[in-house]
Scaffold this motif. Structure first.
Motif, mmCIF file in Angstrom:
data_model
loop_
_atom_site.group_PDB
_atom_site.id
_atom_site.type_symbol
_atom_site.label_atom_id
_atom_site.label_comp_id
_atom_site.label_asym_id
_atom_site.label_seq_id
_atom_site.Cartn_x
_atom_site.Cartn_y
_atom_site.Cartn_z
ATOM 1 N N ALA A 182 0.817 -1.208 0.000
ATOM 2 C CA ALA A 182 0.000 0.000 0.000
ATOM 3 C C ALA A 182 0.851 1.258 0.000
ATOM 4 O O ALA A 182 0.443 2.284 -0.540
ATOM 5 N N LEU A 183 2.046 1.223 0.626
ATOM 6 C CA LEU A 183 2.913 2.404 0.659
ATOM 7 C C LEU A 183 3.716 2.521 -0.634
ATOM 8 O O LEU A 183 4.133 1.524 -1.212
ATOM 9 N N HIS A 184 3.946 3.760 -1.021
ATOM 10 C CA HIS A 184 4.740 4.024 -2.231
ATOM 11 C C HIS A 184 5.521 5.306 -2.013
ATOM 12 O O HIS A 184 4.987 6.304 -1.513
ATOM 13 N N ILE A 185 6.808 5.297 -2.389
ATOM 14 C CA ILE A 185 7.682 6.463 -2.248
ATOM 15 C C ILE A 185 7.957 7.031 -3.637
ATOM 16 O O ILE A 185 8.441 6.316 -4.517
ATOM 17 N N GLN A 186 7.681 8.311 -3.788
ATOM 18 C CA GLN A 186 7.930 9.006 -5.059
ATOM 19 C C GLN A 186 9.090 9.973 -4.874
ATOM 20 O O GLN A 186 9.087 10.796 -3.961
ATOM 21 N N LYS A 187 10.084 9.882 -5.769
ATOM 22 C CA LYS A 187 11.256 10.759 -5.715
ATOM 23 C C LYS A 187 11.025 11.989 -6.582
ATOM 24 O O LYS A 187 10.639 11.876 -7.750
ATOM 25 N N ILE A 188 11.264 13.149 -6.034
ATOM 26 C CA ILE A 188 11.124 14.419 -6.758
ATOM 27 C C ILE A 188 12.394 15.230 -6.533
ATOM 28 O O ILE A 188 12.628 15.729 -5.419
ATOM 29 N N PRO A 189 13.272 15.337 -7.552
ATOM 30 C CA PRO A 189 13.184 14.750 -8.898
ATOM 31 C C PRO A 189 13.601 13.288 -8.892
ATOM 32 O O PRO A 189 14.178 12.797 -7.921
ATOM 33 N N GLU A 190 13.342 12.622 -9.996
ATOM 34 C CA GLU A 190 13.667 11.204 -10.099
ATOM 35 C C GLU A 190 15.175 10.975 -10.138
ATOM 36 O O GLU A 190 15.666 9.983 -9.611
ATOM 37 N N GLN A 191 15.913 11.866 -10.764
ATOM 38 C CA GLN A 191 17.377 11.751 -10.854
ATOM 39 C C GLN A 191 18.006 13.022 -10.278
ATOM 40 O O GLN A 191 18.321 13.967 -11.004
ATOM 41 N N PRO A 192 18.169 13.070 -8.972
ATOM 42 C CA PRO A 192 18.714 14.290 -8.344
ATOM 43 C C PRO A 192 20.190 14.466 -8.665
ATOM 44 O O PRO A 192 20.917 13.512 -8.919
ATOM 45 N N GLN A 193 20.611 15.735 -8.666
ATOM 46 C CA GLN A 193 22.013 16.080 -8.878
ATOM 47 C C GLN A 193 22.598 16.703 -7.613
ATOM 48 O O GLN A 193 21.879 17.010 -6.660
ATOM 49 N N LYS A 194 23.879 16.870 -7.633
ATOM 50 C CA LYS A 194 24.586 17.401 -6.471
ATOM 51 C C LYS A 194 24.079 18.802 -6.125
ATOM 52 O O LYS A 194 23.804 19.615 -6.998
ATOM 53 N N ASN A 195 23.930 19.047 -4.798
ATOM 54 C CA ASN A 195 23.460 20.322 -4.243
ATOM 55 C C ASN A 195 22.014 20.621 -4.609
ATOM 56 O O ASN A 195 21.578 21.775 -4.525
ATOM 57 N N GLN A 196 21.250 19.617 -5.003
ATOM 58 C CA GLN A 196 19.847 19.787 -5.339
ATOM 59 C C GLN A 196 18.985 19.171 -4.236
ATOM 60 O O GLN A 196 19.324 18.126 -3.673
ATOM 61 N N ASP A 197 17.878 19.816 -3.908
ATOM 62 C CA ASP A 197 16.969 19.295 -2.880
ATOM 63 C C ASP A 197 16.218 18.088 -3.424
ATOM 64 O O ASP A 197 15.768 18.085 -4.578
ATOM 65 N N LEU A 198 16.060 17.075 -2.556
ATOM 66 C CA LEU A 198 15.381 15.832 -2.930
ATOM 67 C C LEU A 198 14.222 15.598 -1.972
ATOM 68 O O LEU A 198 14.409 15.568 -0.750
ATOM 69 N N LEU A 199 13.022 15.434 -2.524
ATOM 70 C CA LEU A 199 11.819 15.148 -1.737
ATOM 71 C C LEU A 199 11.418 13.693 -1.937
ATOM 72 O O LEU A 199 11.223 13.256 -3.074
#
Length: 271
Positions: free
Chosen positions: A33-50
């Motif tokens: 039932a749980l699902h994790i979504q990455k925003i963005p899908e391909q993060p880069q250095k010094n970029q915020d990841l949700l």
């Protein structure tokens, strides 16, 4: 009627097996039932990841985030307990990372680094007997990663054609301007030479022609009557200089102007 002891043991074992299967299915269902979504899908250095968690129930006790394949105290990033003054409690795996938890189970990793890559797992505790879990893989890439030399973007041909076309158009425009300037300068010089050139006094004579200079005569010459040579009417006769007074000179001029025809009459043609 009494139930045999062997029968009671078999019934207890079957009941325990059924309960175990039911609990296992509930755990599998909770994880699905749980699902994790990455925003963005391909993060880069010094970029915020949700890491956004979807499928969390409205009510739960707490949730825990882990970094690693195993879920224990050494890999725990933080624990979030909603409803208290300080809901987030950092774990031993937090280190120097800047992570913020949210009441819906999600987390925000600020200024992600390549060392933050790995497996992220979340465990949402509904009650003492029910925990929902999910995990995802995160790979933080270096910023502005250089592409291989053999790689060409899709629009490289269009970009090259645009640049070459612009250069060609610029060169053509410069050539036209230079041609107009040179032509105008040449025409101006030709016009100035034509206006400053002195006109010729007469028609050009050939190198072999004789050139005669007309000198004014001191006295007026009269052609004989028998002279039939043509006289150029356009050539004016030179004006004789003024006569000076004096008897001798006056007589001399009169003899020249009025010659005596007697000597010519005495000439007799011979047979």
């Amino acid at each position: 009627m009494e139930i045999p002891m062997g029968t009671q043991g078999c019934f207890s074992k079957s009941l325990l097996l059924s309960a175990s299967i039911l609990v296992l299915r509930m755990l599998q269902g909770s994880q699905a039932a749980l699902h994790i979504q990455k925003i963005p899908e391909q993060p880069q250095k010094n970029q915020d990841l949700l890491l956004s968690v979807q499928g969390v129930p409205d009510t739960f006790q707490d949730f825990n985030w882990y970094l690693g394949e195993e879920m224990y105290g050494g890999t725990r990033l933080f624990t979030y307990i909603p409803g208290i003054q300080r809901p987030q409690r950092d774990g031993s795996a937090m280190g120097q990372r800047d992570i913020v938890g949210f009441p819906n189970g999600s987390m925000l990793l600020r200024r992600a680094q390549p060392t933050d890559s790995g497996t992220y797992q979340v465990a949402v505790t509904i009650n003492s007997e029910w925990t929902m879990k999910a995990k995802t893989e995160v790979q933080v890439a270096e910023k502005n990663k250089e592409l291989p030399s053999t790689y060409l973007p899709t629009n490289a041909g269009i970009l090259a054609a645009t640049i070459i076309g612009s250069l060609a158009a610029g060169a053509l425009l410069i050539s036209c301007i230079a041609y107009l300037l040179v032509t105008r300068n040449w025409k101006g010089q030709s016009h100035r030479m034509a206006t400053t050139e002195k006109p010729e006094l007469g028609p050009a004579n050939d190198a072999g022609d004789n050139i005669y200079e007309v000198m004014p005569s001191p006295v007026l010459l009269v052609s004989p009557i028998s002279d039939t040579r043509s006289i150029n009417p356009a050539q004016p006769l030179p004006t004789p200089p003024p006569l000076q007074a004096g008897p001798e000179k006056h007589q001399y001029q009169q003899d020249l102007l009025n010659p005596d025809p007697a000597p010519y009459c005495q000439l007799v043609p011979t047979s």
